[in-house]
Motif scaffolding. Structure first.
Motif, short mmCIF file in Angstrom:
data_model
loop_
_atom_site.label_atom_id
_atom_site.label_comp_id
_atom_site.label_asym_id
_atom_site.label_seq_id
_atom_site.Cartn_x
_atom_site.Cartn_y
_atom_site.Cartn_z
N TYR A 24 7.51 -40.68 -49.60
CA TYR A 24 7.94 -41.98 -49.50
C TYR A 24 9.49 -42.11 -49.24
N LYS A 191 12.36 -49.66 -41.44
CA LYS A 191 11.13 -48.93 -41.66
C LYS A 191 10.67 -47.84 -40.74
N TRP A 212 5.55 -43.21 -46.08
CA TRP A 212 4.70 -44.61 -46.72
C TRP A 212 5.72 -45.38 -47.63
N ASN A 213 5.27 -46.50 -47.60
CA ASN A 213 5.91 -47.63 -48.51
C ASN A 213 5.27 -47.62 -49.82
N PRO A 214 5.85 -47.17 -50.98
CA PRO A 214 5.40 -47.10 -52.13
C PRO A 214 4.73 -48.49 -52.78
N ASP A 215 5.25 -49.42 -52.23
CA ASP A 215 4.85 -50.90 -52.72
C ASP A 215 3.68 -51.53 -51.99
N ALA A 216 3.03 -50.72 -51.30
CA ALA A 216 2.03 -51.05 -50.17
C ALA A 216 0.76 -50.22 -50.41
N ASP A 228 3.49 -53.06 -43.19
CA ASP A 228 3.38 -53.02 -44.70
C ASP A 228 3.50 -51.49 -45.23
N TYR A 232 10.28 -46.66 -45.81
CA TYR A 232 11.86 -47.17 -45.74
C TYR A 232 12.51 -45.89 -45.54
#
Length: 265
Positions: A24, A191, A212-216, A228, A232
């Motif tokens: 991430y 991103k 990867w995005n940890p919030d999606a 999504d 980042y």
């Protein structure tokens, strides 16, 4: 039928008990970078290790992925682990690069109405020519540049001396990937996700994804469909205090150990 074979390979990697990496984010460090197909100017300890199944493919179908920046370019390093380097069967003038050995990037700069999404496909063809294709829009309907090297994109390849794989470097002008055509600077975030495609011995294709995005929710198959899941990265002048860990999808982390500029896990 090649796209069917490729989709099957993606499905098998995603479902057949595979243990992929799952990292991430990372820091984008300042250049300089000479786009020459050599990795000497890169600190490989500050790159993400990407693999679809570390138990089976860590040395044969894997990638180290990193980025740098200056006032003109976003630089990208793809440090491939691939025993049959650059064997994409396509012709750059006629075929889709993602059928075989190729690097695809998913980039989103800015936020809200100031955002811009760019899909990059960069590869070398069977006849030796290379190309970088840019397609715009989250829905891939925002137009494209079929040969972005004519617009200032730089690309170079080089097979590593130990024959374990190859190096691919890109320099993408900020003006091609930001809505206001201005460069991002220290402290800015974007991103940036990587998709690495490999030509298999049977002529099919295997693809792996990273950052990867940890919030999606993660989508390892249809990653390109929307931003999504893309991870980042932050432009900074401070590298991480130690080489980046390799994190697996089951949550375990393994330290990266450096021997000179060569990383091992």
């Amino acid at each position: 039928m090649r796209w069917v074979t490729g989709l099957l390979a993606m499905f098998l990697v995603a479902r057949a008990g595979a243990l992929p990496t799952e990292n991430y984010g990372f820091s984008v460090l300042p250049a300089p970078v000479a786009v020459d197909g050599e990795a000497g100017e890169w600190d490989l300890g500050q790159t993400l290790f990407v693999c679809g199944d570390v138990n089976r493919y860590a040395e044969t179908y894997a990638l180290r992925f990193g980025a740098k920046y200056d006032e003109k370019y976003l630089y990208v390093l793809a440090y491939w682990f691939d025993k049959t380097p650059m064997n994409n069967p396509g012709q750059v003038s006629a075929d889709h690069g993602w059928y075989g050995d190729s690097l695809q990037l998913r980039i989103m700069t800015g936020t809200g109405k100031g955002s811009k999404v760019t899909h990059v496909t960069a590869w070398r063809g069977v006849a030796g020519g290379d190309v970088v294709d840019l397609t715009y829009g989250a829905d891939l309907k925002g137009g494209s540049i079929k040969n972005a090297k004519l617009k200032g994109v730089l690309q170079a390849f080089g097979v590593r001396s130990d024959k374990s794989g190859y190096v691919q470097e890109l320099a993408i002008p900020w003006e091609l990937i930001t809505k206001d055509k201005k460069a991002l600077a220290k402290g800015d975030t974007l991103k940036l996700a990587a998709e690495a495609n490999f030509t298999l011995d049977n002529g099919g294709r295997l693809t792996i994804k990273g950052n990867w995005n940890p919030d999606a929710p993660i989508d390892r198959i249809f990653t390109y469909r929307q931003p999504d899941p893309w991870g980042y990265v932050t432009l900074t002048d401070q590298p991480a205090a130690k080489p980046l860990d390799v994190r697996l999808s089951d949550g375990r982390k393994f330290p990266t150990v450096m021997s000179g500029n060569k990383p091992a896990v």
